[in-house]
Design a protein around this motif. Structure first.
Motif, mmCIF file in Angstrom:
data_model
loop_
_atom_site.group_PDB
_atom_site.id
_atom_site.type_symbol
_atom_site.label_atom_id
_atom_site.label_comp_id
_atom_site.label_asym_id
_atom_site.label_seq_id
_atom_site.Cartn_x
_atom_site.Cartn_y
_atom_site.Cartn_z
ATOM 1 N N ILE A 133 -49.978 48.256 -13.773
ATOM 2 C CA ILE A 133 -50.223 49.899 -13.844
ATOM 3 C C ILE A 133 -51.855 50.177 -14.575
ATOM 4 C CG2 ILE A 133 -49.634 51.295 -16.059
ATOM 5 C CD1 ILE A 133 -46.849 49.339 -16.231
ATOM 6 N N MET A 134 -52.306 48.793 -14.514
ATOM 7 C CA MET A 134 -53.577 49.433 -15.618
ATOM 8 C C MET A 134 -54.717 49.605 -14.164
ATOM 9 S SD MET A 134 -55.084 48.270 -18.593
ATOM 10 C CE MET A 134 -54.636 47.151 -20.296
ATOM 11 N N LYS A 135 -54.926 49.015 -13.178
ATOM 12 C CA LYS A 135 -54.720 49.571 -11.784
ATOM 13 C C LYS A 135 -54.639 50.954 -11.338
ATOM 14 C CE LYS A 135 -56.795 48.312 -8.156
ATOM 15 N NZ LYS A 135 -58.479 48.270 -7.623
ATOM 16 N N THR A 136 -53.547 51.093 -11.787
ATOM 17 C CA THR A 136 -52.798 52.896 -11.408
ATOM 18 C C THR A 136 -53.612 53.108 -11.980
ATOM 19 O OG1 THR A 136 -51.098 51.496 -10.510
ATOM 20 C CG2 THR A 136 -51.020 53.753 -10.981
ATOM 21 N N THR A 137 -53.632 53.102 -13.260
ATOM 22 C CA THR A 137 -54.555 54.220 -14.123
ATOM 23 C C THR A 137 -56.112 53.501 -14.225
ATOM 24 O OG1 THR A 137 -54.043 52.381 -16.554
ATOM 25 C CG2 THR A 137 -52.167 54.527 -15.885
ATOM 26 N N THR A 138 -56.748 52.362 -14.314
ATOM 27 C CA THR A 138 -58.139 52.250 -15.414
ATOM 28 C C THR A 138 -58.909 52.295 -13.559
ATOM 29 O OG1 THR A 138 -57.955 50.316 -15.541
ATOM 30 C CG2 THR A 138 -57.750 51.707 -16.823
ATOM 31 N N GLY A 139 -58.447 52.308 -12.375
ATOM 32 C CA GLY A 139 -58.712 51.967 -11.665
ATOM 33 C C GLY A 139 -59.512 50.009 -11.481
ATOM 34 N N LYS A 140 -58.925 49.086 -12.082
ATOM 35 C CA LYS A 140 -58.737 48.324 -12.383
ATOM 36 C C LYS A 140 -57.460 47.281 -13.315
ATOM 37 C CE LYS A 140 -64.103 48.301 -13.713
ATOM 38 N NZ LYS A 140 -64.925 47.963 -14.479
ATOM 39 N N PHE A 141 -58.031 45.901 -13.128
ATOM 40 C CA PHE A 141 -56.179 45.102 -13.250
ATOM 41 C C PHE A 141 -56.829 44.369 -14.511
ATOM 42 C CE2 PHE A 141 -56.087 43.914 -8.537
ATOM 43 C CZ PHE A 141 -54.878 44.565 -8.200
ATOM 44 N N ASN A 142 -57.555 44.477 -14.839
ATOM 45 C CA ASN A 142 -57.732 44.057 -16.271
ATOM 46 C C ASN A 142 -57.025 42.596 -16.851
ATOM 47 O OD1 ASN A 142 -59.631 46.091 -17.921
ATOM 48 N ND2 ASN A 142 -58.363 46.935 -16.110
ATOM 49 N N LEU A 143 -56.847 42.036 -15.930
ATOM 50 C CA LEU A 143 -55.822 40.490 -16.124
ATOM 51 C C LEU A 143 -55.574 40.424 -17.762
ATOM 52 C CD1 LEU A 143 -56.807 38.702 -13.250
ATOM 53 C CD2 LEU A 143 -54.639 40.404 -13.448
ATOM 54 N N ARG A 144 -57.090 40.059 -18.300
ATOM 55 C CA ARG A 144 -56.922 39.320 -19.333
ATOM 56 C C ARG A 144 -56.402 40.095 -21.547
ATOM 57 N NH1 ARG A 144 -62.375 37.381 -22.758
ATOM 58 N NH2 ARG A 144 -62.440 36.242 -20.721
ATOM 59 N N SER A 145 -56.713 41.767 -21.188
ATOM 60 C CA SER A 145 -55.587 42.379 -21.083
ATOM 61 C C SER A 145 -54.126 42.968 -21.492
ATOM 62 C CB SER A 145 -56.663 44.125 -21.581
ATOM 63 O OG SER A 145 -58.292 43.941 -21.984
ATOM 64 N N SER A 146 -54.459 43.100 -20.069
ATOM 65 C CA SER A 146 -53.319 42.516 -19.170
ATOM 66 C C SER A 146 -52.298 41.627 -20.121
ATOM 67 C CB SER A 146 -52.841 42.643 -17.860
ATOM 68 O OG SER A 146 -53.846 43.637 -17.703
ATOM 69 N N LEU A 147 -52.333 40.489 -20.279
ATOM 70 C CA LEU A 147 -52.019 39.153 -20.615
ATOM 71 C C LEU A 147 -51.728 39.997 -22.352
ATOM 72 C CD1 LEU A 147 -50.930 36.559 -20.264
ATOM 73 C CD2 LEU A 147 -52.909 35.029 -20.191
ATOM 74 N N LYS A 148 -53.386 39.874 -22.530
ATOM 75 C CA LYS A 148 -52.784 40.163 -24.175
ATOM 76 C C LYS A 148 -51.166 41.310 -24.707
ATOM 77 C CE LYS A 148 -57.077 37.724 -25.662
ATOM 78 N NZ LYS A 148 -58.465 38.689 -25.997
ATOM 79 N N VAL A 149 -51.514 42.214 -24.093
ATOM 80 C CA VAL A 149 -50.474 43.023 -24.541
ATOM 81 C C VAL A 149 -49.586 42.551 -24.398
ATOM 82 C CG1 VAL A 149 -50.945 44.369 -22.484
ATOM 83 C CG2 VAL A 149 -50.535 45.569 -24.231
ATOM 84 N N GLY A 150 -49.193 42.405 -23.457
ATOM 85 C CA GLY A 150 -47.737 41.238 -22.466
ATOM 86 C C GLY A 150 -46.825 40.664 -23.657
ATOM 87 N N LEU A 151 -47.879 39.024 -24.172
ATOM 88 C CA LEU A 151 -47.428 38.638 -24.966
ATOM 89 C C LEU A 151 -47.455 39.565 -26.665
ATOM 90 C CD1 LEU A 151 -49.859 35.860 -23.695
ATOM 91 C CD2 LEU A 151 -47.472 36.006 -23.700
ATOM 92 N N LEU A 152 -47.990 40.124 -26.435
ATOM 93 C CA LEU A 152 -48.244 41.109 -28.082
ATOM 94 C C LEU A 152 -47.195 41.547 -28.187
ATOM 95 C CD1 LEU A 152 -51.918 41.350 -29.093
ATOM 96 C CD2 LEU A 152 -50.384 40.461 -30.062
ATOM 97 N N GLY A 153 -46.647 42.150 -27.109
ATOM 98 C CA GLY A 153 -45.244 43.044 -26.721
ATOM 99 C C GLY A 153 -44.166 42.268 -26.995
ATOM 100 N N LYS A 154 -44.419 41.562 -26.495
ATOM 101 C CA LYS A 154 -42.914 40.459 -26.770
ATOM 102 C C LYS A 154 -42.577 40.118 -28.310
ATOM 103 C CE LYS A 154 -41.311 39.943 -22.399
ATOM 104 N NZ LYS A 154 -39.583 39.778 -22.176
ATOM 105 N N PHE A 155 -43.800 39.592 -28.901
ATOM 106 C CA PHE A 155 -43.814 39.105 -29.946
ATOM 107 C C PHE A 155 -42.901 39.970 -30.694
ATOM 108 C CE2 PHE A 155 -46.235 39.009 -34.340
ATOM 109 C CZ PHE A 155 -45.172 38.024 -34.694
#
Length: 448
Positions: A133-155
């Motif tokens: 989704i990051m790639k679609t909306t920003t043009g970049k994968f943003n792997l670090r932000s994606s991982l952190k936001v996913g884990l924080l969402g789960k928490f």
């Protein structure tokens, strides 16, 4: 003459600034340029327009509650109750549970490795959802932000009732990291809608195709789980169905929504009918914007749906692999036993969907233990405890570590910034000799 020179100087300076601004605007990448080619094509322009529709969402930091610590005390309490129920229910039927050492000694290390691999794939799929989704909306994968936001969402989903705390915190986190309000909202909302559609579809298929899977368990529990599961599924399907209905037959959907809101108002459940209808239509509008964004990148949309399906199916399948790792299931069950374990998990998960405890703790453990005792042969208590740790407790532990890490880094950066400012002030402070020289020059100028 001097005034003319000053004006000419100011004009030249102004023209120079304008030229610099023009040059900067010419070299700056367009905001909607997602593929980095320096041009904004039609699809990128439509994605940017859809993102602007989401900019109106209010992004606020989470409110600090005066007695917020009571929530964590309650969380610890329901977790403790859930663990106790696992060992209590299984112990009453299968006798005293084995020690952890005995359970591990009698287990199957091959399925232990498989279980760990399945858990890693679940986490990886969750990570990649946000990256796509990051790639679609920003043009970049943003792997670090994606991982952190996913884990924080789960928490935050796991520590708040009905899992309602994850999305606002994720949107705020992304916005704090420098993403626009539209991008922050789009990433979280698109993931939520895609996940809900896949989750309800998988649940519906397993429940509809395995209606007799509960026949072997206790009749009382069979009734409770059956009724609760279908109620929970209807509740979970409400939002996806409402969105689809608004998209296909908007007039009928608005009339139906208005009818439901009016009933709610008469029952004193709904206080403000117009505000409630406005919120419903805003949800649909947000979904349309999100779907429009992903539809412009069909390959990304397909990848997102596949990732959601993989994550949902593996999450429902994890108890099977963990139970096989502890040798808690008959070795000759085959694929039929796998379907039975997954279907029971789906039924039990949906049956506790309306329980307002964080992560359905204190309910899912007891319900699932009551269902699995009918097919397990040994070590079920430790298998269920390990499964619960893998899909629930582990995210709380990771989330706490991330929060502590972010807090420490924030303090470190604040101190580093203060030191840099102090050092700069010390450097800019004139020495005593320079001060005396400046004063002497000022006196000479006054004399002249």
């Amino acid at each position: 003459m001097e005034e003319n020179e000053v004006r000419d100087g100011e004009t030249a300076e102004t023209e120079e600034n304008e030229l610099n601004n023009i040059a900067a605007s010419e070299t700056e990448e367009p905001k909607a340029d997602l593929n980095g080619d320096g041009l904004v094509d039609k699809e990128e322009a439509e994605i940017d327009a859809a993102l602007k529709n989401l900019e109106s969402r209010t992004i606020e930091p989470p409110k600090k509650r005066k007695f917020g610590w009571l929530g964590y005390v309650f969380l610890c309490g329901v977790i403790a109750i859930g663990i106790w129920l696992i060992f209590k229910i299984v112990g009453d039927i299968h006798g005293d549970a084995k020690s952890l050492g005995d359970a591990l000694a009698g287990g199957d290390w091959v399925f232990a490795v498989i279980s760990f691999g399945v858990l890693l794939v679940i986490i990886f799929a969750e990570w990649m959802k946000y990256s796509v989704i990051m790639k679609t909306t920003t043009g970049k994968f943003n792997l670090r932000s994606s991982l952190k936001v996913g884990l924080l969402g789960k928490f935050y989903d796991n520590v708040t009732p009905f899992a309602v705390g994850g999305q606002p915190m994720q949107i705020y986190y992304l916005h704090k990291k420098g993403f626009s309000g539209g991008v922050s909202s789009a990433v979280i909302l698109i993931r939520y809608f895609a996940q809900m559609f896949c989750y309800t579809i998988v649940s519906l298929l397993f429940m509809a195709c395995n209606t007799g899977v509960l026949a072997r368990i206790d009749p009382t529990w069979q009734t409770i789980i059956t009724v609760g599961a279908w109620i929970g599924l209807v509740v979970n399907m409400f939002l996806p169905l409402m969105i689809v209905t608004f998209a296909i037959v908007p007039k009928f959907a608005r009339a139906l929504a208005s009818f439901v809101v009016n009933i709610g108002a008469k029952l004193k459940i709904v206080k403000d009918k117009q505000a409630t209808m406005g919120k419903a239509e805003k949800v649909v509008s947000d979904f349309r914007a999100g779907f429009k964004i992903m539809s412009k990148r069909p390959l990304n949309l397909i990848a997102l749906v596949l990732l959601c399906l993989v994550e949902v199916v593996l999450t429902f399948s994890l108890p099977y692999f963990v139970m096989r790792a502890y040798s808690a299931l008959p070795a000759d069950g085959g694929f039929t036993l796998y379907i039975t374990v997954v279907a029971l998990n789906v039924y039990c998960t949906q049956a506790v969907a309306v329980i307002p405890t964080p992560g359905n703790s204190g309910a899912i453990e007891g319900v699932l233990a009551s269902a699995y005792v009918a097919i397990a042969v040994t070590s079920l208590s430790w298998a269920l405890f390990t499964w619960r740790f893998a899909i629930y407790y582990i995210y709380i532990a990771i989330g706490m570590c991330l929060i502590i890490y972010e807090l420490i880094r924030k303090i470190y950066r604040a101190r580093k910034s203060r030191k840099a400012v102090f050092k700069e002030l010390q450097t800019d402070k004139p020495t005593e000799e320079e001060t005396v020289t400046t004063e002497a020059e000022s006196i000479d100028e006054n004399r002249e």
